[in-house]
Write a protein that holds these residues in place. Structure first.
Motif, mmCIF file in Angstrom:
data_model
loop_
_atom_site.group_PDB
_atom_site.id
_atom_site.type_symbol
_atom_site.label_atom_id
_atom_site.label_comp_id
_atom_site.label_asym_id
_atom_site.label_seq_id
_atom_site.Cartn_x
_atom_site.Cartn_y
_atom_site.Cartn_z
ATOM 1 N N MET A 257 30.138 -102.514 13.090
ATOM 2 C CA MET A 257 29.499 -103.599 13.822
ATOM 3 C C MET A 257 29.636 -103.371 15.328
ATOM 4 O O MET A 257 30.734 -103.201 15.852
ATOM 5 C CB MET A 257 30.123 -104.944 13.428
ATOM 6 C CG MET A 257 29.394 -106.134 13.983
ATOM 7 S SD MET A 257 29.879 -107.655 13.132
ATOM 8 C CE MET A 257 29.231 -107.360 11.496
ATOM 9 N N ALA A 258 28.515 -103.361 16.002
ATOM 10 C CA ALA A 258 28.528 -103.188 17.455
ATOM 11 C C ALA A 258 29.137 -104.405 18.131
ATOM 12 O O ALA A 258 29.081 -105.523 17.608
ATOM 13 C CB ALA A 258 27.105 -102.962 17.954
ATOM 14 N N VAL A 259 29.742 -104.174 19.282
ATOM 15 C CA VAL A 259 30.328 -105.274 20.042
ATOM 16 C C VAL A 259 29.728 -105.283 21.446
ATOM 17 O O VAL A 259 29.080 -104.322 21.872
ATOM 18 C CB VAL A 259 31.871 -105.163 20.119
ATOM 19 C CG1 VAL A 259 32.481 -105.125 18.724
ATOM 20 C CG2 VAL A 259 32.299 -103.930 20.919
ATOM 21 N N ASP A 260 29.960 -106.383 22.138
ATOM 22 C CA ASP A 260 29.401 -106.535 23.483
ATOM 23 C C ASP A 260 30.385 -106.159 24.575
ATOM 24 O O ASP A 260 30.007 -106.093 25.749
ATOM 25 C CB ASP A 260 28.956 -107.987 23.690
ATOM 26 C CG ASP A 260 27.879 -108.388 22.693
ATOM 27 O OD1 ASP A 260 26.803 -107.778 22.712
ATOM 28 O OD2 ASP A 260 28.127 -109.296 21.875
ATOM 29 N N GLY A 261 31.630 -105.942 24.190
ATOM 30 C CA GLY A 261 32.609 -105.609 25.215
ATOM 31 C C GLY A 261 34.033 -105.686 24.703
ATOM 32 O O GLY A 261 34.296 -105.802 23.501
ATOM 33 N N LYS A 262 34.935 -105.636 25.652
ATOM 34 C CA LYS A 262 36.366 -105.607 25.381
ATOM 35 C C LYS A 262 36.950 -107.013 25.494
ATOM 36 O O LYS A 262 36.549 -107.789 26.363
ATOM 37 C CB LYS A 262 37.028 -104.671 26.392
ATOM 38 C CG LYS A 262 38.480 -104.378 26.167
ATOM 39 C CD LYS A 262 38.933 -103.335 27.201
ATOM 40 C CE LYS A 262 40.408 -102.993 27.007
ATOM 41 N NZ LYS A 262 40.841 -101.973 27.991
ATOM 42 N N ILE A 263 37.880 -107.341 24.596
ATOM 43 C CA ILE A 263 38.519 -108.656 24.631
ATOM 44 C C ILE A 263 39.247 -108.856 25.955
ATOM 45 O O ILE A 263 40.035 -108.016 26.388
ATOM 46 C CB ILE A 263 39.519 -108.810 23.465
ATOM 47 C CG1 ILE A 263 38.764 -108.974 22.147
ATOM 48 C CG2 ILE A 263 40.468 -109.989 23.686
ATOM 49 C CD1 ILE A 263 39.643 -108.970 20.921
#
Length: 332
Positions: free
Chosen positions: A62-68
């Motif tokens: 699953m692609a993510v939008d960025g870093k936590i």
């Protein structure tokens, strides 16, 4: 617009990430219908500890939008719990999550999770002296590890001090509806629940729980195995603990102590749990009356059994049968 951060680690169910997003999509749609020309009420982003794509429990990437990160403001943080016995990843990843959660909560964001995410929240100190819930199968473990939590295992969702917890796995839907209600209003949350056919009154979690009887079966203590096997074979008929203890060659006091130490529950609680699980199966068949069920699991007094069943499951016999029966219930 309310910004929602969706944080996840390796091993989360794909649905624990995508379903909450779908609920937010529906909220935006229904709000636009109510207020023509209005902007979306929610925005969201998926974030991982290192900003890399997430491998879900089903091995989907699953692609993510960025870093936590807790830097910058957001209205709410939702943590998708991993579908694993233990939290995955490196110890440093867990520390990053704990720190980010603490920062987000201090900054005024709602923080929410479901299932075993409660363990992470407890580690972050977010549940100290607060009401919370978790998966019914992990409740005892959570209570032992963090005794300062006001654990309310019957609840599907709890909210206390800006901290929202959900029970077993699919409670993520109810958690997201709670976030919508707190940020955009109860009316929109109710509309979304109706539109997506989500039950906001699912009843107590304890009705779904299977009592923790396996520990007795796994015991290495031959004495405990002998006792638990005898109880399982004879729970349906009247007997006294003193007689069982005598047959095992110990006093009733010693029997109580050894059994409780090995199984984590007293013999009386164990017997009650066996009887309740048996009653659930009989009720699920759909053709057994309350009196018949009560008698067949060892209670001649129906009133006594009704009270015990409701106390332990949170549901009446009739309500349980109506919800879980696989066949039509008998006519009165």
């Amino acid at each position: 617009m309310f910004d929602i951060r969706i944080w996840s680690t390796e091993g989360a169910l794909a649905s624990a990430i995508t379903t909450p997003i779908d609920i937010l999509v529906a909220a935006n749609l229904l709000n636009a219908r109510r207020q023509i020309g209005s902007k979306p009420v929610f925005s969201w982003s998926i974030e991982s500890v290192d900003g890399a794509p997430i491998r879900t429990a089903s091995r989907q990437i699953m692609a993510v939008d960025g870093k936590i990160s807790a830097r910058g403001s957001c209205a709410a943080v939702y943590v998708a719990s991993p579908f694993l016995e233990t939290w995955p990843g490196r110890p440093g990843d867990r520390a990053t999550l704990v720190d980010a959660l603490q920062r987000a909560h201090r900054n005024g964001a709602l923080v929410a999770t479901h299932c075993t995410g409660a363990f992470l929240f407890a580690e972050a100190g977010l549940l100290r002296h607060r009401r919370a819930t978790t998966h019914w199968a992990r409740a005892r473990e959570l209570a032992l590890a963090f005794p300062d939590i006001r654990l309310s295992i019957r609840d599907v969702v709890t909210e206390d001090g800006g901290v929202i917890c959900g029970g077993a796995v699919t409670s993520y839907s109810n958690v997201m509806l709670t976030i919508i209600a707190r940020l955009a209003g109860e009316e929109l949350a109710a509309d979304v629940a109706r539109y997506l056919l989500i039950d906001r009154n699912r009843g107590p979690q304890t009705a779904y729980a299977k009592k923790e009887l396996e520990q007795a079966a796994r015991s290495n203590d031959a004495f405990v195995l002998q006792a638990s096997n005898w109880i399982k074979a004879n729970y349906w008929r009247p007997f006294k603990l003193a007689d069982l203890a005598l047959s095992l060659g110990v006093s009733e006091r010693t029997f109580n102590r050894r059994f409780t130490l090995a199984t984590g529950m007293s013999p009386i609680k164990f017997i009650q749990a066996i009887r309740i699980e048996s009653a659930k199966r009989l009720l699920e068949e759909g053709q057994n009356s309350a009196q018949d069920v009560s008698t067949r699991v060892g209670y001649e007094d129906l009133a006594t059994f009704r009270e015990l069943f409701k106390r332990e499951t949170g549901m009446t016999l009739k309500a349980y049968q109506s919800q879980f029966a696989t066949a039509a219930a008998p006519q009165p």
